[in-house]
Structures are given as structure tokens and as C-alpha cells.
Write a protein that holds these residues in place. Structure first.
Motif: not given
Length: 595
Positions: A240, A243-244, A469-470
Motif C-alpha cells: 500500500e 503504491r502511494w 491501512n498503510g
């Protein structure tokens, strides 16, 4: 250099070089012949006796190409050459960026002996050289000199160099303290600190510092920043976050250089998203051998051996020749797929086909391949006849195979070889402990463990990471420190009940402790990857993929339980252990139970 420096310009073959204005910039030719011609013209015109002109010529020579540094050194040994601090700094800088950084320190000593005062341009190059030399004493001495001369805290270049040096060789905490005390925090100082945390293995902290940089509001990441944080995401398996970071690059219109695209491919591969890695790879118009090798290595890590071999053929059609890293990736692909004959052929022909001499890494791959296939005698013979000196890692590959195939006789021989090289090797001592425990010789087991305690030898603890969630969560075996540990252990109990209902039992024979069977089951049930998957089950929506990174090889029990969980909970579970990826789904694993 930050200030403008007068430059030398040769207008033509018969023209004498002249001094340009302060706004001009020296653009020396890297050709030694042209530099010598300029030198000769300055000698004929007499301008060589001007310290400014001589300084610019020395700078041009010293920083044009490392091969010209000996030529630059002749100026400081010539009694008629007018020197200044700029001249000395130029030579120090040249050596700091060369393969002989120790000569920067030597030139600095000559500079001081000659009575030339160093300035704020001198020390960044010297600190860079000391970092390359891996000698903290030199850098600490330079830091003390900087303080004594009153240059600390005044010059941002010196401050950034100190941050970088301390982060690499001394302590990243000290580097962080210097960073906090710095009056000017530009992208270079932020990068030095972020890279320091990443280099020390504190990848979560590196990403946190990147976020702090964003929160500061006045600094935008550059290619160096992105390469560091993308690499950190790859180590953590933080998909995640990766990807961010990728979207951050797009949002901020940063140029996707070849290096950055290659790093992103590596990140997606290491985070279990091999399809995303392949898509990015196919979209690239320019690829070098490193890009091809990273993609081939990613396919190997996921057990896609055929695709890895197909890609090598395609690579050669594009007239890109495999290098040593490519061969390592191919051998790993053979290892994970059990392709023994193909691996042996590649290894035996790599010199003939690609003019690549086998390295210790190649030997490690082929020994692991043979050992995993049960061909232990052949693997041992290969080590004995190898053209490289066996190290702990190479012997360790064979020891791992001895453990898998329970060849205690050869294992004892290998352990002795490992302990000759590294008397405090934890893996060798643990093998001995497990070996004697297997036969119930608990008195000898206790002696081995007591010896480990006396020598302060510790087995690396099982550690698993999971991103939710990151945020990356860490679990150690038997960990109860997580804020949600009560819910996690409730889920573990549910998993244990399912295992029992399925008629499966924990294979406690592999737990080498003189404790009862019930306690052995508890040890196995609290392995770090089980804690991570339990947390994943309670923290993610039904049907979503659970991704786990483990620092050690996944044990057989955890492997069996992951298959069961994937079927009973209808989840895809992706586990990256120290060897390869395991994709669990519908009660089966992508490795085919061969790992």
C-alpha cells in the motif's frame, strides 16, 4: 562549488587562454591531451604563475576524469606552482570521488603541512572520503576539527556531510540530532537522514522521515528520496505504501528515470504484486541489463521459472547480454522450481556461454539447488572443488539442506566448517542443539545451549510484518505486546480448533525443547507468521488478500496451517519468507510444497 569561479577558455590553436568574467563557468575537456595543451600554453604565456589561473587548470584536470588525478598531483609537488586553497580542494574533491578516497586524506595532510587553511568547501569532500573508507575515526577527527575551527552549524554543506557521515558510520541517532540542530534543512540533508535509516535496516523509520519531510511543507522529494523509500517499501513488503509512493511520483510530475522504474519493478515484485511489476516492465521503452535482471529475479522469487527463462531469451533478442546478477536470478528460478539439470547446465556453461566467472553467489545457488533435491554428496563435492573460497553463507546453504533431509552425519561435518569460519554462528549451534534433541540427548543439548549463553550467541527471532491501512505491524514469535493481542489470540484459538476439526496435529517433533507435547503445540501456534495472519483476519474485510513478510524460512507446520486458513476463510494469503514467495489459496500453495 557554490560560488562562480573564473574559467579558462581556449579560443583557437594559436590563442592564449584568457581569464573570463566571474559569471563564466569552467567546462574542461576530459581529454588529457587537451588539458596538457592548455597547460603548455599557460606555461608559454606565463599565466601559469597566476594562482587563480593555475587553480582553475588544476581543478579542470583533477575533476575531469579519475585517470588524470596523478597528473593533478604533480602541480602540488612542483615548487614553482602558485597554489591556493581552491587548488587543494579540487584535488581532494577528485580523490573523494575516485576509487582511492584515502588519498584525499593524504592530500589534506599535505595541505595543512604547507600552511594552506582549509575552508567550508574542504570538509564535505573529506567527510565523503572517510565514509567511503568505512573508517569512523577519520570522520570523527574531522568533525572535531570542524568544531574547533568554528565551521559547525554555519555551513549547510558541512552540516549535510556530517549528517550523512554519522548516519552511515557512527549512529543514525547522532545524525538525527545533527539534523534537528541544523539551521537549514534542504532536500540533501533530508535525503542523508532518510538514507541513513534505510541503510541501518530501519526501513519503517525511513518512511516515517519521508512523511515528516512532506509535512514540513517546503521540501519536495527528488529521485534519491524516491529510490530510498521505494527500496524501504520493498524490504518491508509494504505494498500500500509502495503504491502511494508510485502515485506521489506521478502527482508531482517527477521524471520516472530508468533507475526509478527499475526500483518500482523490484518493489512490486518484493511486495507480492508480480503482475504490477510485469505491467510496469512492459511499459518501459528503455531497459538496461539491471532492469531485465530485476524482472527475472522477481519471477524467480515467485516460482515462475518458465517465464524467467522466456524473459532471458527475449532479453538476448534485444541484444542485452546477461550479467552475473541475471545468472544468479536464473539459478534461483531453477532452485525454486526444482529444475536441477537446467541449473547444472547454466552453472557449467556460464563461462563458455556468457564469459562470466562463477562467484560465491552462484555457488550458493547451485549448492542450494542440489541440496534441496537431496543430492547432498554432489553439493558437498562442488563446495570442495569450488574455485572460490567457501564462506559461512555457502556452507550454510548445504547445512539447510542437511536439516531438510535429516542428514545428521554430513550436517555435523558442515557445522565444523562453519564454526571454523565463525565460532559464534547461531545457525550452526542451533543445528547441533536440534540434532541432539532429535535423539533425546538432553544433557548434550543443555551443554550446547549453555555454551551459546556463555558466548552470548542468540538465534535470530522469528519476525513477521503485515501492512494494514498503510501501517506496518511487526510480530515476534509469542509476542503479546500488540494493542490488540487479546483479539489476535482469540483468533489463534479459533484457528487451532479448525486444525483439530480437520484432524491435523501440530508436528511437534521439530520443536527441540525438553518440554511436554502440549507446551510444544503452544510454541508452534504462536509463530510470528501465525500471529500476523490472525491479525490480518481480524483487521481486513472478508475476501481481501493478506500479505506477510517473514525474516526466516516458513516452517512446515505454518505452511500447512496457511493452506488450511486459505481454504476455510476463503482468503488468498501471500507470504514472503527468506527464500521465496508462497501464494496460498483454496488449500494449496504456489510452491507445490517444494521450498
Amino acid at each position: 562549488m557554490r560560488s562562480s569561479i573564473p574559467a579558462i577558455r581556449t579560443a583557437g590553436a594559436n590563442c592564449t587562454p584568457t581569464i573570463l568574467s566571474q559569471k563564466s563557468r569552467l567546462s574542461p575537456s576530459p581529454a588529457t591531451k587537451l588539458l596538457k595543451q592548455t597547460h603548455a600554453k599557460l606555461l608559454r604565456s606565463g599565466e601559469i604563475h597566476d594562482a587563480v589561473v593555475a587553480g582553475k587548470l588544476i581543478s579542470g584536470i583533477a575533476n575531469s576524469h579519475p585517470s588524470n588525478l596523478p597528473y593533478a598531483l604533480t602541480f602540488i609537488s612542483h615548487p614553482c606552482t602558485p597554489l591556493n586553497t581552491f587548488s587543494w580542494n579540487s584535488i581532494i574533491r577528485g580523490f573523494a570521488h575516485s576509487r582511492s578516497p584515502e588519498k584525499s586524506i593524504s592530500v589534506y595532510g599535505q595541505m595543512l603541512a604547507g600552511g594552506f587553511p582549509p575552508n567550508n568547501y574542504t570538509y564535505p569532500f573529506l567527510l565523503k572520503a572517510s565514509a567511503h573508507l568505512d573508517d569512523r575515526r577519520i570522520g570523527l577527527s574531522l568533525h572535531a576539527t570542524i568544531i574547533r575551527r568554528g565551521l559547525d552549524g554555519l555551513d549547510p554543506f558541512i552540516q549535510t556531510s556530517l549528517i550523512s557521515f554519522h548516519a552511515v558510520l557512527v549512529s543514525v541517532e547522532t545524525a538525527h540530532q545533527l539534523f534537528d540542530e541544523s539551521s537549514q534543512r534542504d532536500i540533501t540533508s533530508w535525503n542523508a537522514l532518510i538514507k541513513g535509516y534505510a541503510a541501518s535496516g530501519r526501513h519503517i523509520k525511513a518512511i516515517q522521515m519521508f512523511h515528516e519531510m512532506q509535512d514540513s511543507g517546503n521540501v519536495r522529494g527528488d529521485e534519491i528520496t524516491m529510490l530510498t523509500v521505494v527500496s524501504a517499501c520493498a524490504h518491508l513488503g509494504a505494498l500500500e505504501m509502495g503504491r502511494w509512493i508510485h502515485s506521489y511520483i506521478d502527482r508531482n510530475s517527477l521524471i520516472l528515470t530508468l533507475n526509478l522504474r527499475t526500483a518500482l519493478i523490484n518493489m512490486y515484485s518484493k511486495c507480492g504484486e508480480i503482475d504490477s511489476a510485469k505491467t510496469l516492465f512492459r511499459e518501459m521503452e528503455e531497459k538496461d541489463v539491471r532492469t531485465w535482471s530485476v524482472m527475472i529475479g522477481g519471477l524467480a522469487l515467485h516460482g515462475h521459472a518458465k517465464e524467467a527463462f522466456d524473459l532471458v531469451e527475449e532479453m538476448q533478442r534485444f541484444e542485452v547480454l546477461p550479467d552475473s546478477v541475471t545468472i544468479t536470478a536464473l539459478l534461483c528460478a531453477c532452485n525454486h522450481a526444482g529444475m536441477v539439470e537446467q541449473g547444472r547446465r547454466i552453472f557449467s556453461k556460464m563461462k563458455e556461454d556468457y564469459n562470466i566467472e562463477p562467484t560465491i553467489e552462484h555457488y550458493g545457488c547451485i549448492v542450494a539447488l542440489l541440496g534441496r533435491a537431496g543430492r547432498l554428496e554432489e553439493a558437498m563435492g562442488l563446495i570442495i572443488r569450488s574455485s572460490v573460497k567457501p564462506d559461512v553463507v555457502l556452507w550454510g546453504s548445504l547445512l539447510a539442506a542437511c536439516m531438510v533431509h535429516k542428514n545428521t552425519k554430513m550436517g555435523e561435518i558442515v557445522v565444523k566448517e562453519i564454526l571454523k569460519l565463525d565460532p559464534k554462528n547461531a545457525g550452526a549451534h542451533v543445528f547441533l542443539s536440534n540434532l541432539y534433541a532429535e535423539f533425546g540427548k538432553w544433557d548434550i543439548v543443555q551443554k550446547v545451549r549453555n555454551s551459546m549463553k556463555e558466548q552470548r550467541i542468540h538465534k535470530p527471532p522469528g519476525l513477521s510484518l503485515i501492512e494494514i491501512n498503510g501501517a506496518v505491524h511487526e510480530f515476534l514469535s509469542g509476542d503479546s505486546s500488540h494493542p490488540q493481542f487479546s483479539r489476535i489470540y482469540m483468533m489463534l484459538d479459533e484457528i487451532s480448533k479448525l486444525v483439530s476439526l480437520k484432524g491435523q496435529n501440530f508436528p511437534t517433533g521439530g520443536v527441540s525443547f525438553d518440554i511436554n507435547e502440549e507446551d510444544k503445540e503452544v510454541c508452534l501456534s504462536q509463530h510470528s507468521e501465525k500471529l500476523a495472519v490472525a491479525f490480518g483476519l481480524i483487521s481486513t474485510s472478508p475476501g481481501s488478500v493478506i500479505r506477510i513478510i517473514k525474516n526466516l524460512r516458513i516452517c512446515r507446520d505454518c505452511h500447512a496451517v496457511m493452506k488450511m486458513i486459505s481454504e476455510e476463510f476463503g482468503r488468498v494469503i501471500v507470504v514472503r519468507d527468506c527464500n521465496r514467495f508462497h501464494h496460498f489459496g483454496g488449500g494449496v500453495c504456489s510452491c507445490g510444497d517444494y521450498w
